[in-house]
Design a protein around this motif. Sequence first.
Motif, short mmCIF file in Angstrom:
data_model
loop_
_atom_site.label_atom_id
_atom_site.label_comp_id
_atom_site.label_asym_id
_atom_site.label_seq_id
_atom_site.Cartn_x
_atom_site.Cartn_y
_atom_site.Cartn_z
N ALA A 202 0.87 -1.18 0.00
CA ALA A 202 0.00 0.00 0.00
C ALA A 202 0.90 1.22 0.00
CB ALA A 202 -0.91 0.00 1.22
N THR A 203 0.74 2.09 -0.98
CA THR A 203 1.63 3.23 -1.16
C THR A 203 0.94 4.53 -0.80
OG1 THR A 203 0.99 3.45 -3.49
CG2 THR A 203 2.85 2.00 -2.99
N ARG A 204 1.76 5.51 -0.43
CA ARG A 204 1.30 6.86 -0.10
C ARG A 204 0.20 6.83 0.96
NH1 ARG A 204 0.24 10.18 -5.51
NH2 ARG A 204 0.39 11.88 -4.00
N VAL A 205 0.37 5.96 1.93
CA VAL A 205 -0.62 5.79 2.99
C VAL A 205 -0.54 6.98 3.96
CG1 VAL A 205 -1.32 4.37 4.95
CG2 VAL A 205 -0.59 3.29 2.81
N TRP A 206 -1.66 7.57 4.24
CA TRP A 206 -1.69 8.71 5.16
C TRP A 206 -2.56 8.44 6.39
CZ3 TRP A 206 -6.34 11.15 6.27
CH2 TRP A 206 -7.41 10.86 5.40
N GLN A 207 -3.30 7.30 6.39
CA GLN A 207 -4.14 6.99 7.54
C GLN A 207 -4.34 5.48 7.63
OE1 GLN A 207 -8.35 8.10 7.45
NE2 GLN A 207 -8.19 8.87 9.54
N VAL A 208 -4.27 4.97 8.85
CA VAL A 208 -4.54 3.56 9.14
C VAL A 208 -5.57 3.52 10.26
CG1 VAL A 208 -3.59 1.39 9.97
CG2 VAL A 208 -2.24 2.81 8.42
N LYS A 209 -6.69 2.82 9.99
CA LYS A 209 -7.77 2.79 10.96
C LYS A 209 -8.64 1.56 10.73
CE LYS A 209 -11.53 5.66 12.81
NZ LYS A 209 -12.28 6.93 12.64
N ASP A 210 -8.93 0.82 11.82
CA ASP A 210 -9.84 -0.31 11.81
C ASP A 210 -9.45 -1.34 10.75
OD1 ASP A 210 -11.29 0.97 13.79
OD2 ASP A 210 -12.64 1.94 12.36
N GLY A 211 -8.17 -1.67 10.69
CA GLY A 211 -7.72 -2.70 9.75
C GLY A 211 -7.71 -2.28 8.31
N GLN A 212 -7.88 -0.99 8.02
CA GLN A 212 -7.85 -0.48 6.66
C GLN A 212 -6.88 0.70 6.59
OE1 GLN A 212 -11.96 0.43 5.67
NE2 GLN A 212 -12.22 -1.59 4.72
N CYS A 213 -6.38 0.95 5.40
CA CYS A 213 -5.46 2.07 5.20
C CYS A 213 -5.95 2.91 4.03
CB CYS A 213 -4.04 1.57 4.94
SG CYS A 213 -3.85 0.54 3.48
N SER A 214 -5.69 4.19 4.13
CA SER A 214 -6.08 5.14 3.09
C SER A 214 -4.82 5.71 2.46
CB SER A 214 -6.93 6.27 3.67
OG SER A 214 -8.10 5.76 4.29
N GLY A 215 -4.71 5.59 1.15
CA GLY A 215 -3.56 6.10 0.42
C GLY A 215 -3.98 7.06 -0.67
N ARG A 216 -3.09 7.99 -0.98
CA ARG A 216 -3.37 8.96 -2.02
C ARG A 216 -3.31 8.29 -3.40
NH1 ARG A 216 -6.01 12.93 0.50
NH2 ARG A 216 -4.80 13.80 2.22
N ALA A 217 -4.21 8.70 -4.28
CA ALA A 217 -4.25 8.20 -5.65
C ALA A 217 -4.77 9.30 -6.55
CB ALA A 217 -5.14 6.95 -5.74
N GLY A 218 -4.67 9.06 -7.85
CA GLY A 218 -5.18 10.05 -8.79
C GLY A 218 -4.50 11.38 -8.66
N ALA A 219 -3.15 11.37 -8.66
CA ALA A 219 -2.36 12.60 -8.53
C ALA A 219 -2.69 13.36 -7.25
CB ALA A 219 -2.56 13.51 -9.75
N GLY A 220 -3.00 12.60 -6.20
CA GLY A 220 -3.29 13.21 -4.92
C GLY A 220 -4.69 13.75 -4.77
N GLN A 221 -5.56 13.52 -5.73
CA GLN A 221 -6.91 14.06 -5.68
C GLN A 221 -7.92 13.06 -5.12
OE1 GLN A 221 -7.46 17.28 -6.40
NE2 GLN A 221 -5.27 17.45 -6.84
N GLN A 222 -7.53 11.77 -5.01
CA GLN A 222 -8.45 10.75 -4.54
C GLN A 222 -7.77 9.91 -3.46
OE1 GLN A 222 -9.53 8.52 -8.01
NE2 GLN A 222 -10.81 10.15 -8.87
N ASP A 223 -8.58 9.19 -2.71
CA ASP A 223 -8.10 8.27 -1.69
C ASP A 223 -8.45 6.85 -2.08
OD1 ASP A 223 -6.98 10.21 -0.14
OD2 ASP A 223 -8.69 10.41 1.21
N LEU A 224 -7.47 5.97 -1.94
CA LEU A 224 -7.67 4.55 -2.21
C LEU A 224 -7.67 3.81 -0.88
CD1 LEU A 224 -7.91 2.23 -4.24
CD2 LEU A 224 -5.40 2.09 -4.27
N ILE A 225 -8.80 3.22 -0.52
CA ILE A 225 -8.97 2.52 0.75
C ILE A 225 -8.95 1.02 0.49
CG2 ILE A 225 -10.46 2.20 2.76
CD1 ILE A 225 -11.61 4.96 2.26
N ARG A 226 -8.12 0.32 1.25
CA ARG A 226 -7.99 -1.12 1.09
C ARG A 226 -7.66 -1.74 2.44
NH1 ARG A 226 -2.20 -2.61 -1.53
NH2 ARG A 226 -2.83 -4.57 -0.55
#
Length: 407
Positions: A202-226
């Motif tokens: 998981a790249t460019r992760v800026w938040q980890v919560k409840d077993g999921q991580c949020s990473g920047r995507a789309g040139a920093g305009q979107q968040d990818l949650i996995r």
Amino acid sequence: MSDIIRRDPRAEWIARNRLHPLHAAMQQGQQHSWMGPNGVMRKNPHGVGFIGPNGIKRIDRSGAQQGTSNKRSAAAVVELPLHQVLQPAFYIAVVPDMVGGRLGSHDRDLLGLAHGLAGSDGAVLAVVFGEHKENNFSTAGVDRLLVIEGDEFDGYAPEQRVQGLRAVDNQFSPRHWLLPDSRNGGGELGRRFAAAINERPATRVWQVKDGQCSGRAGAGQQDLIRCLPRVILAAAECAEPVSETRHEALPEQLSTSVARSLPRIEDLGPVAVDPAAIAMAEAEFIVSGGNGVKDWELFHRATVALGATEGASRVAVDDGFMPRNRQVGATGTWVTARVYVAVGISGAIQHLQGIGACDKVVAINMDPGCDMIKRADLSVIGDSAAILQALIEAVENYRNGAKRDAA
């Protein structure tokens, strides 16, 4: 006995009258704070301070005149509570960039994230390659420290470092691997290592919560949650650094030697780059001049001798001494330099906001009470021209000595 609080008007009058012969005796027994009849803490605003030789009341905030200096010194040496993990149930491995051999702000954010993932049962394992200069692993949140030494890990050696991480993975089997997604090597090393152990990071992760991580995507305009993967490449400010606990940082060793990789990459050393061509937001070493700089020719010669990128305050830019693209501050450029030297800058709030992410700040100023001196990690009080000239001479002597030693 009656619970009614009795007052002594005469004693109160003597305590207020500093010219009364018994005034000093009344002051010695006077309480500074007490519990009132309604359970509210009361404070005497006149009980703080002392009478000076001219009969004027003074307040000494250092506590020396009020007998509180020992209390202040005792509070200064209070240590943080020790966080111990005697038998770790699992490990959270962190591979910091260690730029310059020390933990940076991005590395400390990563250790804060690892501390949150480890909880009370897990241990944070920091993996460091080669020699380092860091002495504060314990306060940064490191429970176990593994230093992999060897000349093969110096410089640019990503393939050899991947072999070292694979050896760590085989021995400790960390639940998660955390690496900084930065341009200082962590991003490339993390992707190479994930491919080596067949993991999807998981790249460019800026938040980890409840077993999921949020990473920047789309040139920093979107968040990818996995779902939280095993290899995490975290961005800066992904978590708060550890500041409330002290950790053991116990040393660990590899049980096996690291296999050598094929020498397909040859490190030719760093490439010389003109500091003036480096963008302010990407510069690692910045020397900024302000209203206190009177000899700008000397300032330019000092920055060239130090190999630093030039910056300036808004006053210096408005006066025409520096171009607008070199202005540092909230109204200019926000900088993230490892070392920021402020020469003759008093420290307006906009300028302090712009250097808030700098690791080390050095202030050169004539005013010991200015805001920049309060912000700085190292302060030099004196004339900026004399100090810059001394810096130029020190750098020239050092380089001449190095040339003589090489010859």
